[in-house]
Design an enzyme around this catalytic site. Structure first.
Site, short mmCIF file in Angstrom:
data_model
loop_
_atom_site.label_atom_id
_atom_site.label_comp_id
_atom_site.label_asym_id
_atom_site.label_seq_id
_atom_site.Cartn_x
_atom_site.Cartn_y
_atom_site.Cartn_z
N GLU A 95 12.99 -4.39 -5.77
CA GLU A 95 11.99 -4.54 -6.81
C GLU A 95 12.63 -4.36 -8.19
OE1 GLU A 95 7.63 -2.64 -7.88
OE2 GLU A 95 8.65 -2.03 -6.08
N SER B 187 1.06 3.55 -3.29
CA SER B 187 0.45 4.57 -4.15
C SER B 187 -0.88 5.06 -3.58
CB SER B 187 0.19 4.00 -5.54
OG SER B 187 1.38 3.49 -6.08
N SER C 213 -2.13 -4.22 -5.58
CA SER C 213 -2.26 -5.56 -6.15
C SER C 213 -2.50 -6.58 -5.04
CB SER C 213 -0.99 -5.96 -6.92
OG SER C 213 -0.68 -4.99 -7.89
N GLY D 203 0.83 -1.21 0.00
CA GLY D 203 0.00 0.00 0.00
C GLY D 203 0.86 1.25 0.00
C1 LIG Z 1 -0.52 -3.27 -12.77
C2 LIG Z 1 -0.14 -2.32 -11.69
C3 LIG Z 1 0.06 -2.78 -10.42
C4 LIG Z 1 0.39 -1.91 -9.39
N1 LIG Z 1 0.54 -2.40 -8.13
C5 LIG Z 1 0.78 -1.55 -7.11
C6 LIG Z 1 0.84 -2.02 -5.77
O1 LIG Z 1 0.67 -3.20 -5.51
N2 LIG Z 1 1.06 -1.14 -4.78
C7 LIG Z 1 1.25 0.19 -5.04
O2 LIG Z 1 1.48 0.94 -4.10
N3 LIG Z 1 1.20 0.69 -6.29
C8 LIG Z 1 0.96 -0.15 -7.34
N4 LIG Z 1 0.87 0.34 -8.62
C9 LIG Z 1 0.96 1.78 -8.82
C10 LIG Z 1 2.16 2.27 -9.60
O3 LIG Z 1 3.29 2.24 -8.78
C11 LIG Z 1 1.83 3.69 -10.10
O4 LIG Z 1 0.82 3.56 -11.07
C12 LIG Z 1 3.01 4.39 -10.69
O5 LIG Z 1 3.95 4.70 -9.70
C13 LIG Z 1 2.61 5.68 -11.42
O6 LIG Z 1 1.80 6.51 -10.62
P1 LIG Z 1 0.42 7.09 -11.19
O7 LIG Z 1 -0.36 5.94 -11.69
O8 LIG Z 1 -0.18 7.94 -10.16
O9 LIG Z 1 0.81 7.96 -12.45
P2 LIG Z 1 1.33 9.48 -12.41
O10 LIG Z 1 2.40 9.62 -11.44
O11 LIG Z 1 0.14 10.39 -12.31
O12 LIG Z 1 1.94 9.59 -13.87
C14 LIG Z 1 1.14 9.90 -15.04
C15 LIG Z 1 2.12 10.16 -16.20
O13 LIG Z 1 2.93 11.29 -15.87
C16 LIG Z 1 4.30 10.97 -15.97
N5 LIG Z 1 5.06 11.68 -14.94
C17 LIG Z 1 4.76 11.86 -13.63
N6 LIG Z 1 5.72 12.52 -12.99
C18 LIG Z 1 6.69 12.77 -13.90
C19 LIG Z 1 7.95 13.40 -13.86
N7 LIG Z 1 8.48 13.91 -12.74
N8 LIG Z 1 8.67 13.45 -15.00
C20 LIG Z 1 8.17 12.93 -16.16
N9 LIG Z 1 7.00 12.34 -16.26
C21 LIG Z 1 6.25 12.25 -15.15
C22 LIG Z 1 4.35 9.47 -15.75
O14 LIG Z 1 5.51 8.90 -16.34
C23 LIG Z 1 3.09 9.00 -16.44
O15 LIG Z 1 3.32 8.87 -17.80
C24 LIG Z 1 0.54 -0.53 -9.66
C25 LIG Z 1 0.34 -0.06 -10.96
C26 LIG Z 1 0.00 -0.94 -11.98
C27 LIG Z 1 -0.20 -0.39 -13.36
#
Ligand SMILES: Cc1cc2nc3c(=O)[nH]c(=O)nc-3n(C[C@H](O)[C@H](O)[C@H](O)COP(=O)(O)OP(=O)(O)OC[C@H]3O[C@@H](n4cnc5c(N)ncnc54)[C@H](O)[C@@H]3O)c2cc1C
Lengths: 306, 387
Positions: free
Chosen positions: B249, B131, B163, B129
């Site tokens: 990781e 994100s 997840s 937990g």
């Molecule tokens: C299949 C799957 C499983 C997951 N499992 C887990 C889990 O078990 N536990 C958990 O905690 N999280 C989990 N996650 C979450 C994952 O870690 C996040 O989705 C990821 O860190 C991106 O965060 P966000 O989705 O908020 O996207 P955002 O951070 O909002 O990003 C959106 C877009 O903006 C870009 N961006 C953002 N900041 C910058 C920057 N500084 N420079 C350039 N580009 C930028 C990103 O590259 C992306 O293209 C999972 C995600 C997926 C898809």
């Protein structure tokens, strides 16, 4: 401690540093630029520095893999690959691969007394400066070479490149040179990105530039793993893979480096274009990418070996 | 540089193969992907078998209940289990690869004794937990709040993309224990807690992925009480504790998958030959290039593992280089699979079609490719921050 240990040994690091130092002292930027000035835009005036060639011979660059009993250094392919990586990094000119492979068979090659070149498909590098030519270069016509420091001839009796052990080794040493070039252009790009300022800050703080640099490093490190592994296994398919990845890293690395240099990158004055042109020349050696890609594809249909 | 295996390592491989050949035919049939309780039981059952055979926690330190195997033995294990078609870590992923190693590295003896053995024995499932809706890439800006009350923390907030949350017993939770201020930067007020998923106030709401299944969930936390004894590391030191986990990781989590990709590549070639598309040289060349790609990624893995062995540390930023290339290569693999399949690439009942959909998450999960490129540029190449 396990036996699989895929890192350079201390001796290998020392050898790498030694070759780098030799080349930094003997073929620094001024020497490179002087050689280019002499060569002209199309390589028609390119001359090999025979003194440097002999020094390379004395340092063991060509005799590296010959047994000590035969006056060689008695090292293996991994060491040769490290030396060729440094040569690529320094943009060292000359038919290095052909001469290295001729050491032990062509008299004087090992010592750097004899310059050996080889016909490679439709092309021959450094024909006018070589003492010995391997293959049939009859009727060779000079090209206006895109790379000033690789004069080229075209041969008309095109002999298809055979898949012999020497060709495979030539491919590996070429991949090592490409790796060195890729690594150098990455360094050059990063340095320029740190120094050059626009909008009141280094251009390296802009993500568009940063990400180009990151991709250069990724391509270089992936190629490095492939090239070093191929040096250890000497497996033709590992070598084919190394070639593909190193060519990609060198050519794309030089292009991105050029882009990061802006208008300066498009000048004769900046060194970037020479890295790109040499990368293009090397990428053509042994033919285009089709053959290694096809052999790697064919392998997928073989039953699993292990 | 040496890529030959010792006799000992070959013996380890032979023993493992023999065991796999013996036990795999007796495994129950793979559960339906939508049946989470069945998936949990299946994954835990496999972990239990590994435990009984002495293969659980191979790469964990001995004092954490692991086998203290060499990195090479660990690679052999991942290579052979994948080759033999053994089950994936599945629901054991967070326990074995994130939470467990974090507890092993940062936990007290009591915490290790409480949480590590059930992970190794296949008795408890962990989820991660980290994100939150407003804290993804910028993880350190997370807002789920924990307030100390006697021997407990009282937690309120929400997590997302968690997840395996539906079937997890525990969650490695990052919470804010000190508000951000001029003196306190955002990553200095974070704490790592082990949250029991059955605690009152925890609500899990499954989220559907683009593949139609529920691989992850939202987790809502409404005044949930967690004993302070569940804190790993010091209060407000959770960011550092977490970074240990994240480098795990990125360093070794994908090893088995690279082997799997090489197997899939062989299957693609055979399928192409069977359906005639092999006659197209551009497709063959694309497959050949992918062969080069995955060979190199395997070598890069060996390189990174040997490097961590040499420096004696956990895998570091080198993992970002690997992750960037691998996630891209995996997507290219399944795009190529689509070319091999032709019209069948639009048929969801083909395994590769689903795999192509899942491959889309690889450049997002565990740090997006953009973030990984920032890491490489800033921490390896030393380019200035703030783009
Ligand atoms: C299949 C799957 C499983 C997951 N499992 C887990 C889990 O078990 N536990 C958990 O905690 N999280 C989990 N996650 C979450 C994952 O870690 C996040 O989705 C990821 O860190 C991106 O965060 P966000 O989705 O908020 O996207 P955002 O951070 O909002 O990003 C959106 C877009 O903006 C870009 N961006 C953002 N900041 C910058 C920057 N500084 N420079 C350039 N580009 C930028 C990103 O590259 C992306 O293209 C999972 C995600 C997926 C898809």
């Amino acid at each position: 401690m396990s036996a699989v240990y895929f890192q350079l040994s201390d001796d290998q690091r020392a050898l790498q540093a030694g070759v780098r130092e030799l080349l930094a002292g003997r073929f620094e930027r001024e020497a490179l630029r002087a050689a280019v000035d002499e060569a002209g835009v199309d390589g028609s005036g390119a001359r090999l520095d025979r003194g440097l060639w002999r020094e390379l011979g004395e340092a063991g660059f060509f005799a590296l893999r010959l047994p000590e009993a035969d006056g060689g250094v008695g090292l293996g392919l991994p060491e040769a690959v490290l030396a060729f990586e440094e040569a690529g990094r320094a943009l060292l000119p000359g038919p290095l691969v052909a001469t290295h492979l001729a050491a032990g068979t062509v008299p004087g090659a090992a010592e750097g007394q004899t310059v050996v070149t080889a016909v490679d498909g439709a092309l021959v590098e450094w024909l006018d400066e070589a003492d010995v030519v391997q293959g049939d270069a009859s009727g060779a016509m000079p090209l206006h070479s895109v790379d000033p420091l690789t004069p080229l001839h075209r041969v008309h009796a095109v002999v298809p490149t055979t898949a012999g052990a020497d060709n495979s080794l030539a491919g590996l040493l070429t991949a090592a040179e490409q790796l060195g070039g890729a690594s150098r252009t990455c360094d050059m790009a990063v340095r320029y990105a740190r120094d050059r300022e626009q909008f009141g800050r280094p251009i390296g703080s802009f993500q568009a530039v940063k990400h180009l640099c990151a991709q250069m490093l990724v391509r270089t490190e992936v190629a490095r793993a492939a090239v070093y592994a191929a040096a250890v296994t000497a497996d033709p398919l590992d070598i084919a893979a190394a070639r593909l990845l190193a060519d990609e890293a060198a050519v794309r690395g030089a292009r991105d480096c050029l882009q990061i240099h802006g208008g300066m990158g498009f000048t004769w004055e900046a060194d970037v274009h020479m890295y790109l042109k040499r990368a293009w020349v090397r990428a053509r050696r042994g033919g285009d990418a089709a053959a290694p890609e096809e052999s790697l594809a064919a392998e997928l249909l073989l039953p699993e070996k292990r | 540089m040496d890529l030959t295996y010792t006799e000992e390592e070959e013996a380890f491989r032979a023993g493992l193969r023999e065991w796999l050949a013996k036990v795999l035919p007796g495994l129950p049939p793979k559960p339906d992907p939508g049946d989470w309780p069945a998936r949990r039981a299946y994954d835990l059952g496999w972990q239990r078998m590994l435990y009984d055979a002495g293969y659980a926690g191979l790469h964990w330190p001995v004092d954490a209940g692991g086998r203290g195997a060499t990195p090479t033995q660990h690679l052999i294990f991942l290579e052979e289990t994948e080759r033999a078609g053994a089950p994936y870590v599945g629901a054991n992923f967070v326990g074995l690869l994130h939470a467990g190693p974090t507890i092993a590295a940062e936990g007290t003896p009591e915490q290790r004794a409480r949480w590590l053995p059930p992970i190794l024995r296949g008795e408890e499932v962990w989820c991660q937990g980290f994100s939150e809706p407003d804290a993804g890439s910028d993880l350190a800006s997370l807002r789920t709040r924990a307030v100390r009350d006697g021997d407990d923390y009282v937690i309120t907030g929400s997590k997302i993309w968690t997840s395996h949350a539906e079937v997890a017993d525990w969650c490695e939770l990052l919470v804010r224990t000190r508000p951000v201020s001029d003196e306190v930067p955002k990553h200095r007020g974070i704490t790592w807690l082990a949250l029991p998923m059955d605690a009152p106030g925890v609500t899990v709401r499954p989220l559907r992925t683009l593949a139609g299944s529920t691989e992850f969930a939202e987790v809502f936390l409404d005044e949930v009480r967690v004993p302070a004894a569940n804190r790993v590391g010091a209060e407000n030191d959770g960011w550092r504790v977490t970074m240990v986990t994240l480098s795990f990781e990125r360093g070794t989590a994908f090893v088995g998958e690279v082997v799997a990709c090489r197997r899939v590549l062989g299957e693609l070639a055979r399928e192409a030959r069977a359906n005639g598309r092999w006659d197209d040289p551009s497709l063959r060349r694309r497959l050949g290039r992918l062969n080069a790609e995955f060979r190199a990624l395997w070598r890069l893995t060996q390189w990174n593992v040997s490097e961590s062995e040499r420096t004696g540390g956990v895998p570091g930023v080198g993992g970002s280089v690997f992750k960037l290339r691998y996630s891209h290569a995996r997507q290219e693999l399944y795009d190529t699979a689509a070319e091999v399949l032709g019209p069948d690439a639009l048929d969801l009942s083909r395994e590769w079609t689903l795999d192509r959909l899942s491959s889309l998450s690889y450049t997002i999960a565990a740090g997006t490719s953009q973030i990984q490129q920032n890491i490489v540029a800033e921490r390896i190449l030393g380019l200035p921050k703030n783009g």
